[in-house]
Design an enzyme around this catalytic site. Sequence first.
Site, mmCIF file in Angstrom:
data_model
loop_
_atom_site.group_PDB
_atom_site.id
_atom_site.type_symbol
_atom_site.label_atom_id
_atom_site.label_comp_id
_atom_site.label_asym_id
_atom_site.label_seq_id
_atom_site.Cartn_x
_atom_site.Cartn_y
_atom_site.Cartn_z
ATOM 1 N N PRO A 74 0.815 -1.290 -0.141
ATOM 2 C CA PRO A 74 -0.103 0.081 -0.057
ATOM 3 C C PRO A 74 0.741 1.244 0.057
ATOM 4 O O PRO A 74 2.088 1.186 0.538
ATOM 5 C CB PRO A 74 -0.895 -0.134 1.306
ATOM 6 C CG PRO A 74 -0.650 -1.514 1.607
ATOM 7 C CD PRO A 74 0.635 -2.084 1.162
ATOM 8 N N CYS A 75 0.269 2.245 -0.919
ATOM 9 C CA CYS A 75 1.157 3.555 -0.861
ATOM 10 C C CYS A 75 0.639 4.734 -0.287
ATOM 11 O O CYS A 75 1.152 5.817 -0.402
ATOM 12 C CB CYS A 75 1.384 3.717 -2.520
ATOM 13 S SG CYS A 75 -0.085 4.009 -3.234
ATOM 14 N N GLN A 76 -0.513 4.507 0.228
ATOM 15 C CA GLN A 76 -1.327 5.821 0.665
ATOM 16 C C GLN A 76 -0.338 6.764 1.643
ATOM 17 O O GLN A 76 -0.480 7.824 1.711
ATOM 18 C CB GLN A 76 -2.651 5.365 1.324
ATOM 19 C CG GLN A 76 -3.613 4.888 0.291
ATOM 20 C CD GLN A 76 -3.661 3.575 0.419
ATOM 21 O OE1 GLN A 76 -2.542 2.704 0.717
ATOM 22 N NE2 GLN A 76 -4.830 2.716 -0.036
ATOM 23 N N PHE A 78 2.681 7.059 1.680
ATOM 24 C CA PHE A 78 3.629 7.855 1.234
ATOM 25 C C PHE A 78 3.196 8.906 -0.117
ATOM 26 O O PHE A 78 3.790 9.875 -0.535
ATOM 27 C CB PHE A 78 4.616 6.923 0.246
ATOM 28 C CG PHE A 78 4.889 5.763 0.999
ATOM 29 C CD1 PHE A 78 5.812 6.058 2.350
ATOM 30 C CD2 PHE A 78 4.861 4.493 0.732
ATOM 31 C CE1 PHE A 78 6.118 5.015 2.970
ATOM 32 C CE2 PHE A 78 5.307 3.403 1.287
ATOM 33 C CZ PHE A 78 6.031 3.748 2.500
ATOM 34 N N SER A 79 2.029 8.403 -0.708
ATOM 35 C CA SER A 79 1.514 9.288 -1.935
ATOM 36 C C SER A 79 1.216 10.796 -1.601
ATOM 37 O O SER A 79 0.691 11.160 -0.498
ATOM 38 C CB SER A 79 0.613 8.460 -2.631
ATOM 39 O OG SER A 79 -0.840 8.123 -1.880
#
Length: 409
Positions: A74-76, A78-79
Amino acid sequence: MRVVELFAGAGGMSLGLKRAGYEIVQAYDSWDKAVAVYRNNVGPHAWQADLKEIFRIGPAVASLAPDVIVGGPPCQDFSTAGDRVEGERAEMTKVFAMIVCIARPPWIVMENVPRASNSKSWAEARAMLMRAGYGLTECKLNASYYGVPQARKRLFVVGRLGEQDGFLESALVAARSAQPMHVRGMLRATDPDDANILASGAFYTRPYYTGRGVRLLDEPAPSVIRTTREAPRPHYLTSPHPDDPVPASNAGLLTQGQVARIQGFPADWDWSSVGSRDIDQMIANAVPAPMAEAVGRAILERECGRTIPALQGRFGSWLAGSCDFSKAAVRNAKSRVNRARRLLGGRTFANGAVELATLEGIEEFARLPTATRSDLRKSLRLYREWQSQAPKARQNNRQKVGLIKAMAA
Ligand SMILES: C[S@@+](CC[C@H](N)C(=O)[O-])C[C@H]1O[C@@H](n2cnc3c(N)ncnc32)[C@H](O)[C@@H]1O
């Protein structure tokens, strides 16, 4: 090559790797609905599991002895589209590294948003992977140069046991197309929804926060997010982005199917088991299949020894400056390193002694005349010597630049 995918979502990455010729033997995700979509489209080898259960999943993955472990944690956290506090979702990057360290496949691929590269979680994950013996290539790739009509920038980390860092970078760069792909290239005049967008000549995508909403068809779409296909809000219509080429009210609205295609899913992907909002989320989460396919092909080509890494940096200038090589001698040395690398099947080897020992064990090398063998060994040693000095030279340069800046101030 046999693949296990972690954080598999609705199957975008698996689809691309399958197209490249990989066999996906197992896939995991904690979201039951994503697992259902994956099973309906890719195959029954997807399982719902919380990958934080490392001591259960790690040995299960190891027992499959995959050639590659891939995953887009999951990237939330960092994004740009998330709040960027490194919480439990960022921890999944370390979970990916821990499962890799238990199973130790020859190859790994991790995908995430570019910002992940500067995160604390990735720094810790990277340290684990390097201690486990992986050489890492960390590249930020733009999907529009890999067969996707979307300017989606993503961090791809490709690791291989025993390699030098950066070993696949030149191959990933070489896989780029000369021009970015535009949305027009995806549209078919025979499809009624596509015909609508073609008639408008422009399309609207909901910006996450700020940013341009309207684009011409001869541009790639911006990075797909869950709300991409939503209509412009009244506020946007009254205060549009100054660079919009036409008013948002004149631009076409993308359908869910079109957004899925912009993310590389085929038109006949079966989403029927889930609701519309979940579909939007799974589409936004995905690795566009053509991008995964391109990375997968670059790995396969190297695995088969069909490509070699390009020589890095200023090896030639170093030979000329520090070793007094003539132009012809520089050319010869470079072509000998490349010849040795071809004999080594494109491998770069973290350890120079292992590289030379491996070369000695290759039959084709053993059949070469003594002088040629000696030239190849010598060129490989010179390249190593340059590589060991290059970071120092860069460091000296940085210090010089720092000093000049300090003096100027
Ligand atoms: C960025 S998406 C991956 C998308 C996928 N690579 C694709 O191409 O479609 C991240 C996925 O991680 C899953 N996930 C989040 N936390 C998890 C956990 N603890 N265990 C397993 N999967 C998890 C989410 O459900 C989501 O599907």
